[in-house]
Design a protein around this motif. Structure first.
Motif, PDB file in Angstrom:
ATOM      1  N   SER A  10      51.893  79.479  38.575  1.00 48.35           N
ATOM      2  CA  SER A  10      50.884  79.813  39.812  1.00 48.35           C
ATOM      3  C   SER A  10      50.263  80.158  39.239  1.00 48.35           C
ATOM      4  O   SER A  10      48.916  79.963  38.402  1.00 48.35           O
ATOM      5  CB  SER A  10      51.186  80.452  40.903  1.00 48.35           C
ATOM      6  N   SER A  11      50.110  81.017  37.921  1.00 42.73           N
ATOM      7  CA  SER A  11      50.217  81.964  36.854  1.00 42.73           C
ATOM      8  C   SER A  11      49.397  80.614  35.999  1.00 42.73           C
ATOM      9  O   SER A  11      48.165  80.940  34.999  1.00 42.73           O
ATOM     10  CB  SER A  11      50.666  83.003  35.922  1.00 42.73           C
ATOM     11  N   GLU A  12      50.140  80.210  35.795  1.00 43.95           N
ATOM     12  CA  GLU A  12      49.729  79.127  34.824  1.00 43.95           C
ATOM     13  C   GLU A  12      48.898  78.095  35.346  1.00 43.95           C
ATOM     14  O   GLU A  12      47.720  77.816  34.176  1.00 43.95           O
ATOM     15  CB  GLU A  12      51.033  78.311  34.342  1.00 43.95           C
ATOM     16  N   ILE A  13      49.023  77.571  36.009  1.00 44.02           N
ATOM     17  CA  ILE A  13      47.869  76.416  36.937  1.00 44.02           C
ATOM     18  C   ILE A  13      46.281  77.265  36.902  1.00 44.02           C
ATOM     19  O   ILE A  13      44.828  77.424  36.275  1.00 44.02           O
ATOM     20  CB  ILE A  13      48.251  76.262  38.218  1.00 44.02           C
ATOM     21  N   ILE A  14      46.456  79.259  37.207  1.00 46.29           N
ATOM     22  CA  ILE A  14      44.861  79.995  36.559  1.00 46.29           C
ATOM     23  C   ILE A  14      44.526  79.863  35.338  1.00 46.29           C
ATOM     24  O   ILE A  14      43.493  79.986  35.265  1.00 46.29           O
ATOM     25  CB  ILE A  14      45.142  81.551  37.496  1.00 46.29           C
ATOM     26  N   LEU A  15      45.810  80.271  34.626  1.00 47.76           N
ATOM     27  CA  LEU A  15      45.293  80.555  33.857  1.00 47.76           C
ATOM     28  C   LEU A  15      44.105  78.695  33.014  1.00 47.76           C
ATOM     29  O   LEU A  15      43.600  78.393  31.881  1.00 47.76           O
ATOM     30  CB  LEU A  15      46.707  80.142  32.253  1.00 47.76           C
ATOM     31  N   ARG A  16      45.156  77.808  33.363  1.00 44.32           N
ATOM     32  CA  ARG A  16      44.699  76.436  32.781  1.00 44.32           C
ATOM     33  C   ARG A  16      43.207  76.298  33.613  1.00 44.32           C
ATOM     34  O   ARG A  16      41.788  75.495  32.951  1.00 44.32           O
ATOM     35  CB  ARG A  16      45.309  75.093  32.969  1.00 44.32           C
ATOM     36  N   GLN A  17      43.121  76.772  34.404  1.00 40.67           N
ATOM     37  CA  GLN A  17      41.927  76.847  35.483  1.00 40.67           C
ATOM     38  C   GLN A  17      40.363  77.680  34.624  1.00 40.67           C
ATOM     39  O   GLN A  17      39.489  76.983  34.259  1.00 40.67           O
ATOM     40  CB  GLN A  17      41.465  76.761  36.491  1.00 40.67           C
ATOM     41  N   ILE A  18      40.987  78.325  34.205  1.00 38.26           N
ATOM     42  CA  ILE A  18      40.243  79.640  33.197  1.00 38.26           C
ATOM     43  C   ILE A  18      39.734  78.379  32.355  1.00 38.26           C
ATOM     44  O   ILE A  18      38.022  78.467  31.771  1.00 38.26           O
ATOM     45  CB  ILE A  18      40.251  80.873  33.102  1.00 38.26           C
ATOM     46  N   PHE A  19      40.629  77.739  31.254  1.00 34.58           N
ATOM     47  CA  PHE A  19      39.470  76.681  30.691  1.00 34.58           C
ATOM     48  C   PHE A  19      39.442  76.076  31.018  1.00 34.58           C
ATOM     49  O   PHE A  19      38.488  75.125  29.964  1.00 34.58           O
ATOM     50  CB  PHE A  19      41.425  76.943  29.403  1.00 34.58           C
ATOM     51  N   ARG A  20      39.677  75.253  31.514  1.00 36.74           N
ATOM     52  CA  ARG A  20      39.033  73.928  31.767  1.00 36.74           C
ATOM     53  C   ARG A  20      37.447  74.540  32.215  1.00 36.74           C
ATOM     54  O   ARG A  20      36.858  73.599  31.799  1.00 36.74           O
ATOM     55  CB  ARG A  20      39.934  73.083  33.090  1.00 36.74           C
ATOM     56  N   ARG A  21      37.068  75.454  33.492  1.00 33.27           N
ATOM     57  CA  ARG A  21      35.969  75.281  33.657  1.00 33.27           C
ATOM     58  C   ARG A  21      35.740  76.432  31.973  1.00 33.27           C
ATOM     59  O   ARG A  21      33.962  75.942  32.299  1.00 33.27           O
ATOM     60  CB  ARG A  21      35.960  76.577  34.286  1.00 33.27           C
ATOM     61  N   ALA A  22      36.192  77.046  31.414  1.00 28.79           N
ATOM     62  CA  ALA A  22      34.677  77.453  30.264  1.00 28.79           C
ATOM     63  C   ALA A  22      34.626  76.194  29.136  1.00 28.79           C
ATOM     64  O   ALA A  22      33.240  75.862  28.966  1.00 28.79           O
ATOM     65  CB  ALA A  22      35.623  78.377  29.388  1.00 28.79           C
ATOM     66  N   ARG A  23      35.726  75.141  29.377  1.00 23.47           N
ATOM     67  CA  ARG A  23      35.168  74.349  28.774  1.00 23.47           C
ATOM     68  C   ARG A  23      34.074  73.394  29.192  1.00 23.47           C
ATOM     69  O   ARG A  23      32.837  72.527  28.854  1.00 23.47           O
ATOM     70  CB  ARG A  23      35.989  72.872  28.258  1.00 23.47           C
ATOM     71  N   GLU A  24      34.451  73.097  30.460  1.00 23.01           N
ATOM     72  CA  GLU A  24      33.309  72.547  31.764  1.00 23.01           C
ATOM     73  C   GLU A  24      31.992  73.319  31.212  1.00 23.01           C
ATOM     74  O   GLU A  24      31.041  72.162  31.252  1.00 23.01           O
ATOM     75  CB  GLU A  24      34.087  72.844  33.186  1.00 23.01           C
ATOM     76  N   LEU A  25      31.725  74.088  31.796  1.00 26.31           N
ATOM     77  CA  LEU A  25      30.851  75.096  31.486  1.00 26.31           C
ATOM     78  C   LEU A  25      30.105  75.027  30.064  1.00 26.31           C
ATOM     79  O   LEU A  25      28.904  74.706  29.706  1.00 26.31           O
ATOM     80  CB  LEU A  25      30.547  76.595  31.540  1.00 26.31           C
TER      81      LEU A  25
END
Length: 439
Positions: free
Chosen positions: A238-253
């Protein structure tokens, strides 16, 4: 130039008791800024959010891999085994010490988002203009390339590669023992000293004396248990998923021109895809978590929430699915949108096949991502047998997958919207509308 230290250096270590350094080159490598950076990279990524003791670093693990490799080589040389090439001692020790020097913050999660690999960065750090490179060139001009080729598994002496990268290598042996120690479990413990005693150099490979089969069985069972109890733990996932999503969202933005209130230059280079070795070396977990702290106050609701969740351990919950079908997933996505959730970020199906860890397989084929030399037993007639042909225990766990599908989601918005969701969805996610009062 190969030089021994005038006085042996010693590190106190909780796993191996002591780590002994006898070579000037090894001592100089440890004191480079690139190797010291590993103190700021956790060995187990986000596992500290599940097992609070898992704060150990890639630095301590790398010293441990070096120490196990040193012990193996010392035993080979002490017994005068003719199949061990003594000239390969230093390159083996350097490769063992440096094998993880290219790891980034929360390494494997970052790699998945940005399509990088720590071994590639390790080789860059070894070969480019770094303190590590200068120390290695002090041995000989071609020595950095030799060490890098061990990391790439292309070195001309496979026996050297197998010390660092095989099914029974110094890397795995150290991280199982070290991770078990720091997570506070006993699954990863095995008789390391016995295994070291029964290792033999044989026809260009490292094999196991058949009388030591039971010690290796214990090692493989410990490895199996650690994968399912520690490395594949659903809360860590779960924590890995959230971490990946942070990086994904930052790149998307970033790609859409969003103006961040805070953006350190190394992270900006990473998001742009222009990061070089000097910038990469500035990336450590302190810098990343500082960025997350700032991003938790960004204008973007999604990035702000994800960073807050990671920093304050408000992790996603999960349900177990036997066999998620497309119809069910489409229905969940539709309901998520209805209550204002973002399916790309607020639901993720996870199955633990994509981890950098795996249980023992005797038949990894050339070209596979995790190609590893199998464990071979040497009998009294000098015949070799792959261990699963001799061991019922190993055969029973070989390639065995017992993972389950987990669907991860944020609990709070579902509870708030429980009364608006269909009964089937409420039952699937075990939602009780009365719980919403907490939110």
């Amino acid at each position: 130039m190969k030089k021994r230290l005038s006085e042996e250096k010693v590190f106190k270590d909780p796993v191996h008791n002591y780590v002994y350094v006898q070579d000037q080159t090894i001592w100089d490598l440890i004191n480079t800024k690139e190797f010291q950076r590993l103190r700021r990279i956790r060995q187990l990524g986000t596992s500290y959010l599940t097992f609070h003791g898992a704060e150990h670093s890639r630095f301590s693990h790398s010293l441990g891999v070096y120490e196990i490799t040193r012990k193996i080589i010392s035993q080979f040389e002490r017994h005068g085994y003719p199949d061990w090439p003594k000239s390969e001692r230093l390159v083996s020790l350097c490769a063992a010490l440096l094998h993880d020097v290219g790891h980034g913050p929360f390494s494997h999660s970052l790699e998945q988002v940005f399509d990088t690999h720590h071994e590639q960065w390790t080789c860059k750090i070894i070969l480019e203009n770094t303190e590590v490179n200068r120390v290695l060139r002090g041995v000989s001009e071609d020595f950095p390339e030799k060490v890098a080729s061990v990391i790439r598994r292309t070195y001309t002496k496979p026996i050297v590669v197998s010390l660092i990268s095989s099914q029974l290598d110094a890397d795995r042996m150290d991280y199982l023992l070290r991770d078990a120690y720091y997570t506070g479990v006993h699954y990863g413990t095995f008789d390391l000293e016995r295994i070291l005693r029964v290792l033999r150099p044989h026809q260009g490979s490292i094999v196991v004396k058949e009388s030591g089969m039971h010690a290796v069985e214990h090692y493989l069972m410990s490895r199996y248990q650690m994968y399912w109890q520690i490395y594949f733990h659903p809360v860590t996932r779960s924590s890995e998923i959230i971490l990946r999503q942070i990086f994904r969202r930052a790149r998307e933005l970033y790609e859409t021109g969003y103006s961040f209130q805070y953006m350190p230059k190394p992270l900006q280079a990473l998001l742009e895809g222009t990061i070089d070795v000097p910038s990469y070396l500035k990336l450590d977990e302190s810098l990343v978590q500082t960025a997350f702290g700032e991003w938790a106050e960004e204008d973007d609701d999604l990035l702000r929430d994800l960073c807050d969740r990671f920093l304050n351990r408000r992790l996603y919950k999960y349900i177990t699915l036997d066999n998620p079908d497309e119809k069910l997933l489409n229905e969940i996505e539709e309901q998520w949108r209805m209550i204002g959730l973002h399916p790309d970020y607020h639901m993720e199906i996870d199955f633990p096949y994509d981890q950098p860890y795996d249980v023992y397989r005797p038949d990894t084929k050339k070209g596979e991502k995790e190609e590893k030399t199998p464990i071979l037993l040497l009998d009294e007639q000098d015949h070799l047998n792959e261990i699963s042909r001799k061991s019922d225990i190993v055969r029973s766990i070989t390639g065995l997958h017992q993972g389950q599908y987990h669907l991860y989601y944020p609990e709070e918005p579902l509870l708030r919207a429980a009364g608006r969701l269909p009964a089937g969805i409420r039952e699937l996610f075990k939602l009780d509308a009365r719980q919403a009062e907490r939110f």
